[in-house]
Design a protein around this motif. Structure first.
Motif, short mmCIF file in Angstrom:
data_model
loop_
_atom_site.label_atom_id
_atom_site.label_comp_id
_atom_site.label_asym_id
_atom_site.label_seq_id
_atom_site.Cartn_x
_atom_site.Cartn_y
_atom_site.Cartn_z
N CYS A 104 0.83 -1.21 0.00
CA CYS A 104 0.00 0.00 0.00
C CYS A 104 0.86 1.26 0.00
O CYS A 104 1.84 1.36 0.73
N ILE A 105 0.49 2.22 -0.86
CA ILE A 105 1.22 3.49 -0.92
C ILE A 105 0.37 4.64 -0.38
O ILE A 105 0.68 5.82 -0.62
N ASN A 106 -0.72 4.31 0.33
CA ASN A 106 -1.58 5.34 0.93
C ASN A 106 -2.10 6.36 -0.08
O ASN A 106 -2.17 7.55 0.23
N CYS A 107 -2.46 5.87 -1.25
CA CYS A 107 -2.91 6.81 -2.28
C CYS A 107 -4.38 7.18 -2.08
O CYS A 107 -4.86 8.14 -2.66
N LEU A 108 -5.10 6.38 -1.30
CA LEU A 108 -6.49 6.65 -0.94
C LEU A 108 -7.48 6.50 -2.08
O LEU A 108 -8.62 6.95 -1.98
N LEU A 109 -7.06 5.88 -3.17
CA LEU A 109 -8.04 5.61 -4.24
C LEU A 109 -9.15 4.71 -3.69
O LEU A 109 -10.31 4.83 -4.06
N CYS A 110 -8.76 3.80 -2.78
CA CYS A 110 -9.76 2.86 -2.24
C CYS A 110 -10.82 3.60 -1.41
O CYS A 110 -11.98 3.22 -1.41
N PRO A 156 -7.63 -4.74 -0.41
CA PRO A 156 -8.14 -4.43 0.93
C PRO A 156 -9.43 -5.19 1.25
O PRO A 156 -9.61 -5.61 2.40
N ALA A 191 -7.78 0.99 3.31
CA ALA A 191 -6.32 0.92 3.45
C ALA A 191 -5.90 0.74 4.91
O ALA A 191 -5.03 -0.08 5.21
N VAL A 239 -3.40 -4.41 -3.69
CA VAL A 239 -3.35 -4.74 -2.27
C VAL A 239 -4.51 -5.65 -1.85
O VAL A 239 -4.38 -6.46 -0.94
N CYS A 255 -7.46 -0.40 -6.64
CA CYS A 255 -6.12 -0.29 -6.03
C CYS A 255 -5.02 -0.48 -7.07
O CYS A 255 -4.95 -1.50 -7.73
N PRO A 256 -4.15 0.53 -7.22
CA PRO A 256 -3.10 0.42 -8.25
C PRO A 256 -1.98 -0.52 -7.84
O PRO A 256 -1.14 -0.87 -8.64
N LYS A 257 -1.96 -0.93 -6.58
CA LYS A 257 -0.87 -1.78 -6.09
C LYS A 257 -1.34 -3.21 -5.81
O LYS A 257 -0.62 -3.98 -5.18
S1 SF4 Z 1 -5.87 1.97 -3.19
FE1 SF4 Z 1 -4.40 0.35 -2.59
S2 SF4 Z 1 -2.42 1.39 -2.47
FE2 SF4 Z 1 -4.00 3.01 -2.47
S3 SF4 Z 1 -4.40 3.40 -0.28
FE3 SF4 Z 1 -5.89 1.86 -0.96
S4 SF4 Z 1 -4.94 -0.12 -0.46
FE4 SF4 Z 1 -3.30 1.44 -0.39
#
Ligand code: SF4
Ligand code: FES
Lengths: 135, 247
Positions: free
Chosen positions: B149-155, B221, B172, B219, B215-217
């Motif tokens: 997770c890069i804490n991008c907050l897209l989620c 969630p 996240a 993850v 989520c771009p990574k």
């Molecule tokens: S979208 Fe993915 S990478 Fe971005 S904050 Fe949420 S869990 Fe982390």
């Protein structure tokens, strides 16, 4: 320094619309999945009534059959059946997400977790059908 | 003249505007340009007051998340070409208060993140002289995905539950809690359980699943939360059967 508050008063807040679930296909699918539980409940009730009628003797049961023949009830049963199918399939497909089973250091593939649900579903349905239809 | 593409961008100045409005800009449509390049072009050449966050330009820092045509996206990884002929609508991340133009206020998330204690908790720290806490590749593998997770907050922008109930801990933060719960070096599971098993924790989640989609990574969630629900339910049964403490 900005201090944290549970409801930040700063900035412009956009209120979520009541119709948010129409905004995305996935949201709509989610709402339909949640809604499907009403139809599941309807089938449960119907089965309970059926058992009750069965216990009430032949005349009670034929009353119940009469009720089932009502076009409104037939239509609602068809719709309920579709929703129950949707309910089962969506939840079965989600089950691998909730269960991260690891064997020999590797995560068991999703199909192996969802699969047994389908197998059990088919077997139990076949068993029930056999019970009802054999006579 | 080179090909152009139109961008419709949210503008909002807390000093000047009552509500946000959209402003249209034309930028060159270049094959190698992402939305963030277009924003930087506008800021450099057209309107220096346009405000937005970014840093790494390579999907690592997590600061460039915005809504692109209604979808939460990392703008440094979203190519203009994929939206040609346009126009492309760029808005601030949904579900967060807007501070200015495309910048949102995220301290709510930061506070929630620290509540789930996303660090290794040890009952007793071992002295440095005894070396590192070792871990096998399999043990690493069990939580690795959640640690991306890069804490991008897209989620958060994709999560209708967070939109409707701002007290919900959110994808996240919960995934990161699970990342530490699954870590073989961690001993803080029961400490986190109290926070996570509240209504605003995992049980707030209704499993819409969109957090995982955006989520771009990768993850996942949604998966992390459902897995944790299972654990919490088991803990609850255990506490019923063994009220004197089977932890
Ligand atoms: S979208 Fe993915 S990478 Fe971005 S904050 Fe949420 S869990 Fe982390
Ligand atoms: S600028 Fe760092 S993730 Fe996009």
């Amino acid at each position: 320094m900005l201090r944290y508050t549970e409801y930040p008063p700063r900035g412009y807040r956009v209120r979520v619309s009541t119709y948010w679930w129409t905004g995305r296909r996935a949201y709509l699918r989610f709402i339909l999945r949640e809604l499907s539980s009403i139809f599941v409940a309807w089938f449960v009730l119907e089965t309970l009534f059926q058992i009750n009628a069965l216990a009430g003797g032949p005349s009670a049961y034929s009353d119940f059959e009469q009720f089932l023949r009502n076009p409104v009830v037939i239509a609602s049963n068809v719709i309920s059946f579709l929703f129950v199918l949707f309910h089962a399939v969506t939840w079965f497909n989600l089950s691998p997400k909730a269960m991260a089973v690891r064997l020999g250091g590797k995560r068991v593939p999703a199909a192996l977790i969802a699969g047994p649900n389908y197998v059990a579903w088919v077997l139990i349905s076949a068993g029930v059908a056999w019970l009802i239809l054999r006579g | 003249m080179a090909e152009q593409i139109a961008l419709e961008i949210t503008r909002y100045s807390p000093e000047r505007d009552k509500t946000p409005s959209m402003e249209e800009f034309e930028v060159p449509l270049r094959k190698e340009w992402v939305v963030l390049d277009a924003l930087n072009y506008i800021k450099d050449k057209v309107d220096g007051s346009l405000s937005f966050r970014w840093s790494c330009r390579m999907g690592v820092c997590g600061s460039c998340g915005m809504m692109v045509n209604g979808e939460p996206k990392l703008t440094c990884a979203t190519f203009l070409n994929d939206y040609a002929p346009g126009p492309i609508r760029v808005e601030p991340l949904k579900n967060f208060p807007v501070m200015r133009d495309l910048i949102v206020e995220i301290s709510d998330f930061l506070a929630k993140l620290s509540k789930v204690k996303p660090w290794l908790i040890r009952k007793k720290e071992k002295p440095i002289s005894e070396g590192e806490y070792l871990q096998t590749p399999e043990e690493l593998d069990s939580y690795r995905q959640f640690s991306m997770c890069i804490n991008c907050l897209l989620c958060y922008a994709a999560c209708p539950v967070y939109g409707l109930d701002p007290l919900f801990a959110g994808p996240a933060a919960l995934a990161l809690a699970q990342r530490y719960n699954m870590d073989s070096r961690d001993e803080g599971k029961s400490e986190r359980l109290d926070v996570l098993s509240q209504h605003d924790g995992i049980w707030g989640c209704t499993f819409v699943g969109e957090c995982t989609q955006v989520c771009p990574k990768h993850v996942d969630p949604a998966g992390a939360i459902q897995q944790y629900k299972l654990t919490a339910a088991q803990e609850w049964v255990k506490s019923l059967l063994m009220p004197w403490g089977g932890k």
